[in-house]
Motif scaffolding. Structure first.
Motif, PDB file in Angstrom:
ATOM      1  N   PHE A 274       0.823  -1.206   0.000  1.00  0.00           N
ATOM      2  CA  PHE A 274       0.000   0.000   0.000  1.00  0.00           C
ATOM      3  C   PHE A 274       0.860   1.261   0.000  1.00  0.00           C
ATOM      4  O   PHE A 274       0.528   2.253  -0.650  1.00  0.00           O
ATOM      5  CB  PHE A 274      -0.932   0.017   1.218  1.00  0.00           C
ATOM      6  N   HIS A 275       1.966   1.233   0.714  1.00  0.00           N
ATOM      7  CA  HIS A 275       2.868   2.385   0.756  1.00  0.00           C
ATOM      8  C   HIS A 275       3.434   2.670  -0.637  1.00  0.00           C
ATOM      9  O   HIS A 275       3.466   3.826  -1.075  1.00  0.00           O
ATOM     10  CB  HIS A 275       3.994   2.117   1.759  1.00  0.00           C
ATOM     11  N   VAL A 276       3.841   1.626  -1.321  1.00  0.00           N
ATOM     12  CA  VAL A 276       4.357   1.781  -2.690  1.00  0.00           C
ATOM     13  C   VAL A 276       3.250   2.307  -3.608  1.00  0.00           C
ATOM     14  O   VAL A 276       3.472   3.217  -4.408  1.00  0.00           O
ATOM     15  CB  VAL A 276       4.932   0.440  -3.215  1.00  0.00           C
ATOM     16  N   GLN A 277       2.042   1.747  -3.483  1.00  0.00           N
ATOM     17  CA  GLN A 277       0.934   2.199  -4.323  1.00  0.00           C
ATOM     18  C   GLN A 277       0.632   3.674  -4.090  1.00  0.00           C
ATOM     19  O   GLN A 277       0.416   4.428  -5.036  1.00  0.00           O
ATOM     20  CB  GLN A 277      -0.322   1.373  -4.066  1.00  0.00           C
ATOM     21  N   TYR A 278       0.635   4.111  -2.824  1.00  0.00           N
ATOM     22  CA  TYR A 278       0.363   5.515  -2.514  1.00  0.00           C
ATOM     23  C   TYR A 278       1.408   6.417  -3.174  1.00  0.00           C
ATOM     24  O   TYR A 278       1.079   7.473  -3.727  1.00  0.00           O
ATOM     25  CB  TYR A 278       0.341   5.720  -0.996  1.00  0.00           C
ATOM     26  N   GLY A 279       2.664   5.997  -3.135  1.00  0.00           N
ATOM     27  CA  GLY A 279       3.719   6.762  -3.800  1.00  0.00           C
ATOM     28  C   GLY A 279       3.493   6.865  -5.296  1.00  0.00           C
ATOM     29  O   GLY A 279       3.689   7.927  -5.902  1.00  0.00           O
ATOM     30  N   LEU A 280       3.072   5.785  -5.923  1.00  0.00           N
ATOM     31  CA  LEU A 280       2.782   5.808  -7.362  1.00  0.00           C
ATOM     32  C   LEU A 280       1.583   6.694  -7.676  1.00  0.00           C
ATOM     33  O   LEU A 280       1.584   7.402  -8.687  1.00  0.00           O
ATOM     34  CB  LEU A 280       2.540   4.384  -7.877  1.00  0.00           C
TER      35      LEU A 280
ATOM     36  N   MET B 245      -4.146   4.774   2.721  1.00  0.00           N
ATOM     37  CA  MET B 245      -2.748   4.408   2.490  1.00  0.00           C
ATOM     38  C   MET B 245      -1.798   5.533   2.884  1.00  0.00           C
ATOM     39  O   MET B 245      -0.593   5.411   2.750  1.00  0.00           O
ATOM     40  CB  MET B 245      -2.530   4.055   1.018  1.00  0.00           C
ATOM     41  N   LYS B 246      -2.344   6.625   3.368  1.00  0.00           N
ATOM     42  CA  LYS B 246      -1.536   7.785   3.744  1.00  0.00           C
ATOM     43  C   LYS B 246      -0.824   7.534   5.068  1.00  0.00           C
ATOM     44  O   LYS B 246      -1.348   6.860   5.949  1.00  0.00           O
ATOM     45  CB  LYS B 246      -2.455   9.005   3.875  1.00  0.00           C
ATOM     46  N   SER B 247       0.364   8.058   5.201  1.00  0.00           N
ATOM     47  CA  SER B 247       1.145   8.053   6.447  1.00  0.00           C
ATOM     48  C   SER B 247       1.577   6.669   6.909  1.00  0.00           C
ATOM     49  O   SER B 247       1.799   6.450   8.091  1.00  0.00           O
ATOM     50  CB  SER B 247       0.376   8.746   7.583  1.00  0.00           C
TER      51      SER B 247
ATOM     52  N   ALA C 290      -0.520   1.296  12.326  1.00  0.00           N
ATOM     53  CA  ALA C 290      -1.435   0.684  13.297  1.00  0.00           C
ATOM     54  C   ALA C 290      -2.885   1.029  12.974  1.00  0.00           C
ATOM     55  O   ALA C 290      -3.762   0.158  13.008  1.00  0.00           O
ATOM     56  CB  ALA C 290      -1.078   1.149  14.711  1.00  0.00           C
ATOM     57  N   LYS C 291      -3.142   2.280  12.635  1.00  0.00           N
ATOM     58  CA  LYS C 291      -4.514   2.690  12.308  1.00  0.00           C
ATOM     59  C   LYS C 291      -5.007   1.993  11.043  1.00  0.00           C
ATOM     60  O   LYS C 291      -6.170   1.594  10.971  1.00  0.00           O
ATOM     61  CB  LYS C 291      -4.590   4.208  12.173  1.00  0.00           C
ATOM     62  N   ALA C 292      -4.134   1.840  10.057  1.00  0.00           N
ATOM     63  CA  ALA C 292      -4.526   1.136   8.834  1.00  0.00           C
ATOM     64  C   ALA C 292      -4.870  -0.320   9.145  1.00  0.00           C
ATOM     65  O   ALA C 292      -5.878  -0.853   8.665  1.00  0.00           O
ATOM     66  CB  ALA C 292      -3.409   1.213   7.794  1.00  0.00           C
TER      67      ALA C 292
END
Length: 134
Positions: free
Chosen positions: A38-44, A56-58, A66-68
């Motif tokens: 998800f982190h990679v996807q958010y960057g893309l 996917m933020k933060s 943890a919140k995700a």
């Protein structure tokens, strides 16, 4: 769709989300993989100026991770596995383990949570955010 088709779809979907029903070490490994994806996807999404997926933020922060995970477990995994545990009592143990997974995340003591993905870095194009409480 006939009820049988919906049941089969639910079982297949539960199998896809079964990582959180496994022993903690395995569940955490699955979780770290999803957080990283998800982190990679958010960057893309940022790079390509696409609509950003807010959940996917933060993810480079322990609190964001943890919140995700809590949101995913609470709103997706628990309802699905809980329903299947009602239909198939033999999987009640897995359903219970999924529910217990939420109690392992203490937002006040995230250093103790084994599910952190520590190598996620802020995206270069992300706007700077102030730490909470500033």
């Amino acid at each position: 769709n006939p009820p049988q088709v919906n049941l089969i779809r639910s079982v297949v979907h539960a199998a896809d989300l079964s990582g959180q029903g496994m022993e903690p070490e395995v569940a955490y490994e699955f979780g770290r993989g999803v957080l990283t994806e998800f982190h990679v996807q958010y960057g893309l999404e940022m790079e390509k100026s696409l609509e950003l997926s807010g959940y996917m933020k933060s993810l480079e922060t322990p609190a964001g991770q943890a919140k995700a995970q809590l949101g995913f477990i609470t709103f997706v995994v628990v309802p699905l596995w809980g329903s299947l545990g009602t239909i198939f009592p033999s999987i009640a143990e897995v359903s219970s383990r999924v529910e217990n997974r939420m109690t392992e995340i203490d937002l006040d003591n995230l250093d103790e949570w084994g599910g952190l993905a520590p190598n996620l870095k802020p995206h270069p194009s992300a706007p700077e955010t102030k730490p909470s409480g500033s």
